[in-house]
Structure formats: C-alpha cells, structure tokens
Scaffold this motif. Structure first.
Motif, PDB file in Angstrom:
ATOM      1  N   LYS A  28       4.400   7.742  11.339  1.00 38.05           N
ATOM      2  CA  LYS A  28       4.357   6.425  11.978  1.00 38.05           C
ATOM      3  C   LYS A  28       5.298   5.441  11.272  1.00 38.05           C
ATOM      4  O   LYS A  28       5.905   4.588  11.927  1.00 38.05           O
ATOM      5  CB  LYS A  28       2.935   5.871  11.997  1.00 38.05           C
ATOM      6  CG  LYS A  28       1.969   6.681  12.839  1.00 38.05           C
ATOM      7  CD  LYS A  28       2.332   6.614  14.291  1.00 38.05           C
ATOM      8  CE  LYS A  28       1.318   7.322  15.154  1.00 38.05           C
ATOM      9  NZ  LYS A  28       1.692   7.300  16.578  1.00 38.05           N
ATOM     10  N   CYS A  29       5.436   5.576   9.971  1.00 38.73           N
ATOM     11  CA  CYS A  29       6.396   4.742   9.225  1.00 38.73           C
ATOM     12  C   CYS A  29       7.821   5.089   9.633  1.00 38.73           C
ATOM     13  O   CYS A  29       8.638   4.194   9.900  1.00 38.73           O
ATOM     14  CB  CYS A  29       6.222   4.936   7.719  1.00 38.73           C
ATOM     15  SG  CYS A  29       4.705   4.257   7.042  1.00 38.73           S
ATOM     16  N   ARG A  30       8.121   6.378   9.673  1.00 44.22           N
ATOM     17  CA  ARG A  30       9.464   6.839  10.041  1.00 44.22           C
ATOM     18  C   ARG A  30       9.851   6.369  11.438  1.00 44.22           C
ATOM     19  O   ARG A  30      10.990   5.990  11.689  1.00 44.22           O
ATOM     20  CB  ARG A  30       9.500   8.376   9.992  1.00 44.22           C
ATOM     21  CG  ARG A  30      10.560   8.950   9.155  1.00 44.22           C
ATOM     22  CD  ARG A  30      10.669  10.465   9.172  1.00 44.22           C
ATOM     23  NE  ARG A  30       9.579  11.233   9.714  1.00 44.22           N
ATOM     24  CZ  ARG A  30       8.527  11.703   9.018  1.00 44.22           C
ATOM     25  NH1 ARG A  30       8.407  11.457   7.750  1.00 44.22           N
ATOM     26  NH2 ARG A  30       7.603  12.419   9.603  1.00 44.22           N
ATOM     27  N   GLU A  31       8.889   6.410  12.358  1.00 42.37           N
ATOM     28  CA  GLU A  31       9.152   6.041  13.746  1.00 42.37           C
ATOM     29  C   GLU A  31       9.134   4.530  13.974  1.00 42.37           C
ATOM     30  O   GLU A  31       9.442   4.063  15.057  1.00 42.37           O
ATOM     31  CB  GLU A  31       8.122   6.713  14.665  1.00 42.37           C
ATOM     32  CG  GLU A  31       8.211   8.226  14.673  1.00 42.37           C
ATOM     33  CD  GLU A  31       9.498   8.725  15.279  1.00 42.37           C
ATOM     34  OE1 GLU A  31       9.895   8.188  16.333  1.00 42.37           O
ATOM     35  OE2 GLU A  31      10.106   9.647  14.703  1.00 42.37           O
ATOM     36  N   TYR A  71       0.857  -1.178   0.000  1.00 45.65           N
ATOM     37  CA  TYR A  71       0.000   0.000   0.000  1.00 45.65           C
ATOM     38  C   TYR A  71       0.894   1.229   0.000  1.00 45.65           C
ATOM     39  O   TYR A  71       2.008   1.198   0.525  1.00 45.65           O
ATOM     40  CB  TYR A  71      -0.861   0.068   1.257  1.00 45.65           C
ATOM     41  CG  TYR A  71      -1.969  -0.938   1.339  1.00 45.65           C
ATOM     42  CD1 TYR A  71      -2.971  -0.998   0.379  1.00 45.65           C
ATOM     43  CD2 TYR A  71      -2.041  -1.820   2.411  1.00 45.65           C
ATOM     44  CE1 TYR A  71      -4.006  -1.913   0.471  1.00 45.65           C
ATOM     45  CE2 TYR A  71      -3.073  -2.739   2.517  1.00 45.65           C
ATOM     46  CZ  TYR A  71      -4.047  -2.770   1.544  1.00 45.65           C
ATOM     47  OH  TYR A  71      -5.073  -3.677   1.649  1.00 45.65           O
ATOM     48  N   THR A  72       0.386   2.320  -0.543  1.00 40.87           N
ATOM     49  CA  THR A  72       1.076   3.605  -0.424  1.00 40.87           C
ATOM     50  C   THR A  72       0.619   4.273   0.866  1.00 40.87           C
ATOM     51  O   THR A  72      -0.388   3.878   1.467  1.00 40.87           O
ATOM     52  CB  THR A  72       0.748   4.528  -1.610  1.00 40.87           C
ATOM     53  OG1 THR A  72      -0.650   4.850  -1.571  1.00 40.87           O
ATOM     54  CG2 THR A  72       1.116   3.885  -2.945  1.00 40.87           C
ATOM     55  N   THR A  73       1.339   5.285   1.285  1.00 40.19           N
ATOM     56  CA  THR A  73       0.926   6.017   2.483  1.00 40.19           C
ATOM     57  C   THR A  73      -0.430   6.682   2.269  1.00 40.19           C
ATOM     58  O   THR A  73      -1.236   6.757   3.193  1.00 40.19           O
ATOM     59  CB  THR A  73       1.971   7.064   2.885  1.00 40.19           C
ATOM     60  OG1 THR A  73       2.248   7.908   1.763  1.00 40.19           O
ATOM     61  CG2 THR A  73       3.256   6.415   3.361  1.00 40.19           C
ATOM     62  N   GLN A  74      -0.705   7.121   1.054  1.00 43.30           N
ATOM     63  CA  GLN A  74      -1.997   7.737   0.755  1.00 43.30           C
ATOM     64  C   GLN A  74      -3.133   6.735   0.912  1.00 43.30           C
ATOM     65  O   GLN A  74      -4.199   7.058   1.455  1.00 43.30           O
ATOM     66  CB  GLN A  74      -2.021   8.324  -0.665  1.00 43.30           C
ATOM     67  CG  GLN A  74      -1.120   9.520  -0.863  1.00 43.30           C
ATOM     68  CD  GLN A  74       0.329   9.132  -1.173  1.00 43.30           C
ATOM     69  OE1 GLN A  74       0.671   7.950  -1.307  1.00 43.30           O
ATOM     70  NE2 GLN A  74       1.191  10.126  -1.259  1.00 43.30           N
ATOM     71  N   GLN A  75      -2.920   5.512   0.445  1.00 41.07           N
ATOM     72  CA  GLN A  75      -3.950   4.475   0.566  1.00 41.07           C
ATOM     73  C   GLN A  75      -4.222   4.135   2.032  1.00 41.07           C
ATOM     74  O   GLN A  75      -5.373   3.998   2.443  1.00 41.07           O
ATOM     75  CB  GLN A  75      -3.531   3.213  -0.194  1.00 41.07           C
ATOM     76  CG  GLN A  75      -3.536   3.370  -1.695  1.00 41.07           C
ATOM     77  CD  GLN A  75      -2.898   2.183  -2.406  1.00 41.07           C
ATOM     78  OE1 GLN A  75      -1.850   1.687  -1.991  1.00 41.07           O
ATOM     79  NE2 GLN A  75      -3.537   1.735  -3.481  1.00 41.07           N
TER      80      GLN A  75
END
Length: 73
Positions: A24-27, A5-9
């Motif tokens: 949240k992905c970065r962390e 999935y993309t972050t937008q999805q």
C-alpha cells in the motif's frame, strides 16, 4: 519534529500483514517515505491519522446510506 511509524507498527495496528502495508505504501495508498539509508518505509503519524479518519468518515457515510436504503434510517 515529525514522528513516524514503521510498516511493522502499522501492520500490527491494522491487524494485517506487513507485506500488505508495504504494498500500500509502494502504490501510494498509504502516505509514506523511504529515507536514504533505510530499507523500509516510514509512515508519518499525522498522515496515517488523517487517512484513518477519512476512512472512518467514509465508512460512516456508507453505513448511513445503507440504513436509509433499507428503510431503517
């Protein structure tokens, strides 16, 4: 073949802002990768499903505990 999935999805699915998903992905709270040549994160479908399942189970346990403490369980 792994699906992503993309972050937008993900933001749309969770009804939240895409910047929150990126944070949240970065962390490390959402399992994600940044493939070479891509500017944004990719979230593996299976990993997101597992994360959401775990959160659902945790939420159910908390709700059950609250019912027991309030005398409704």
């Amino acid at each position: 073949m792994m699906r992503y999935y993309t972050t937008q999805q993900v933001a749309k699915m969770l009804n939240t802002d895409v910047q929150i998903v990126r944070h949240k992905c970065r962390e490390g709270h959402i399992p994600a990768i940044r493939p070479p040549g891509f500017r944004d994160w990719r979230i593996p479908v299976a990993d997101l499903e597992e994360l959401l399942w775990d959160l659902e189970q945790e939420s159910r346990k908390q709700a059950e505990g609250e019912r027991v403490r309030s005398g409704l369980g």
